[in-house]
Design a protein around this motif. Structure first.
Motif, short mmCIF file in Angstrom:
data_model
loop_
_atom_site.label_atom_id
_atom_site.label_comp_id
_atom_site.label_asym_id
_atom_site.label_seq_id
_atom_site.Cartn_x
_atom_site.Cartn_y
_atom_site.Cartn_z
N GLY A 36 0.78 -1.12 0.13
CA GLY A 36 -0.08 0.03 0.01
C GLY A 36 0.83 1.22 -0.12
O GLY A 36 2.00 1.19 -0.10
N ARG A 37 -0.01 2.31 0.45
CA ARG A 37 0.83 3.48 0.29
C ARG A 37 1.80 3.79 1.48
O ARG A 37 1.93 2.87 2.40
CB ARG A 37 -0.04 4.85 0.09
N GLY A 38 2.51 4.84 1.72
CA GLY A 38 3.33 5.05 2.80
C GLY A 38 2.58 5.17 4.07
O GLY A 38 1.36 5.74 4.22
N TYR A 40 1.51 5.84 7.85
CA TYR A 40 1.55 6.89 8.95
C TYR A 40 1.85 6.24 10.33
O TYR A 40 1.16 5.35 10.64
CB TYR A 40 0.37 7.99 9.09
N ALA A 89 8.66 12.13 7.29
CA ALA A 89 7.87 11.57 6.10
C ALA A 89 7.12 10.28 6.53
O ALA A 89 7.82 9.65 7.60
CB ALA A 89 8.66 11.38 4.86
N SER A 90 6.26 9.96 5.76
CA SER A 90 5.62 8.54 6.04
C SER A 90 6.54 7.43 5.52
O SER A 90 7.54 7.92 4.74
CB SER A 90 4.43 8.67 5.33
N VAL A 91 6.18 6.17 5.99
CA VAL A 91 7.32 5.13 5.69
C VAL A 91 6.71 4.27 4.67
O VAL A 91 5.37 3.72 5.09
CB VAL A 91 7.80 4.51 7.03
N GLY A 92 7.25 3.79 3.72
CA GLY A 92 6.77 3.07 2.80
C GLY A 92 6.84 1.54 3.13
O GLY A 92 7.63 1.28 4.04
N ALA A 93 6.01 0.88 2.36
CA ALA A 93 5.96 -0.60 2.68
C ALA A 93 7.66 -1.33 2.37
O ALA A 93 8.24 -1.09 1.40
CB ALA A 93 5.03 -1.20 1.63
N GLN A 95 10.00 -0.60 4.04
CA GLN A 95 11.07 0.23 4.45
C GLN A 95 11.09 0.32 5.90
O GLN A 95 10.33 -0.29 6.69
CB GLN A 95 11.14 1.55 3.73
N VAL A 120 -2.71 3.17 6.90
CA VAL A 120 -2.23 3.23 5.73
C VAL A 120 -3.17 3.64 4.67
O VAL A 120 -4.68 3.04 5.16
CB VAL A 120 -1.79 2.00 5.06
N GLU A 121 -3.42 4.73 4.02
CA GLU A 121 -4.50 4.89 3.12
C GLU A 121 -5.24 3.82 2.40
O GLU A 121 -4.61 3.06 1.73
CB GLU A 121 -4.05 6.11 2.19
N ASP A 122 -6.57 3.87 2.56
CA ASP A 122 -7.49 2.96 2.09
C ASP A 122 -7.19 1.35 2.51
O ASP A 122 -7.60 0.36 1.79
CB ASP A 122 -7.09 2.64 0.40
#
Lengths: 156, 120
Positions: A36-38, A40, A89-93, A95, A120-122
């Motif tokens: 998913g997205r970055g 939070y 910054a938010s943290v990516g999958a 990472q 995570v968004e959505d």
């Protein structure tokens, strides 16, 4: 000579306690490949009674998403001022987020607990995904999250 | 046979029949009246409740999920995290924070010491 030694002892007694009260803590949060997205992440601390004691870090800069970090938002009244100056910054999958913080020594072995809320968004919210007591014995011991966090640990 | 007598007899016959066996339409109206005059009847109230529950449940299925997924109230599909990263095509950079970092005075941090961050 004696006066010099006395002065040296006094100055040491004054400075050393201040140094001993600080502890450099390395906090590492490794995320899973959740696809998913970055993410939070809200990293915060509660005291022995479960009351909110303060925030350590907020990964993710858009305050409108903070409400999805539900436990943190409830404890802080969703107040962005609680993470002013400690936001990144938010943290990516897949990472990892590594933090080095100078924390008060009094946080350890005193009933304080470190929490991480993730969202995570959505995708599903994951409040209190990580909950570990802050102890010297717990340093270096990895903890696994239940959804987005593959591994979390802190060490000195 | 006397015609007036026959007529009278027919009238009596039809009238008795109509009175004894009401027509379907009349039966329907009778039932309606019964329903309206007894609004508190269990059977009728239950049917109304069932109808309302079914409608609400159907609407809930259409309106979307209710399993607590992360939903943003702001309708901004293009809005992304601050450095536009996080998906498979655009992994996050090791973005440093902007400007000097001063931690809040919440008693957690040693005075004047700022967190240092590195995101891989």
């Amino acid at each position: 000579m004696r006066s010099l030694l006395a002065a040296l002892a006094i100055s040491t007694a004054i400075t050393m306690p201040a140094v001993a009260q600080a502890k450099i803590v390395n906090v590492t949060t490794q995320l899973t490949q959740y696809g998913g997205r970055g993410a939070y992440l809200a990293i915060y601390v509660t005291d022995a009674s479960g009351a909110y004691a303060g925030s350590m870090w907020m990964a993710g800069g858009k305050t409108k998403y903070y409400k999805h970090l539900t436990d943190w938002a409830r404890l802080t009244g969703n107040d962005p001022a609680e993470v002013q100056g400690i936001t990144g910054a938010s943290v990516g999958a897949g990472q990892s987020l590594e933090l080095a913080m100078d924390l008060q020594d009094s946080l350890f072995d005193a009933g304080y607990t470190l929490h991480i809320d993730a969202a995570v968004e959505d995708m599903r919210e994951s409040p209190n995904e990580i909950s570990v007591p802050l102890t010297t014995a717990g340093a270096g011991k990895p903890v696994k999250g239940r959804r987005y966090i593959a591994n979390f640990q802190y060490d000195f | 046979m006397n015609i007036p007598a026959m007529t009278a007899l027919a009238a009596i016959t039809f009238g008795a029949t109509a009175y004894a066996t009401p027509t379907p339409r009349l039966a329907f109206y009778a039932q309606q009246q019964t329903t309206e005059t007894a609004p508190n009847a269990t059977e009728t109230g239950g049917r109304d409740v069932e109808r309302k529950v079914q409608q609400v449940g159907w609407l809930r299925l259409i309106s979307g999920d209710d399993d607590g997924d992360h939903r943003d109230d702001d309708d901004d599909d293009d809005d992304d995290d601050e450095n536009g990263c996080g998906n498979a095509n655009r992994p996050c950079d090791a973005a440093p924070t902007k400007g000097p970092i001063t931690p809040p005075k919440n008693g957690l941090f040693t005075t004047g010491q700022a967190p240092r961050v590195k995101t891989n």
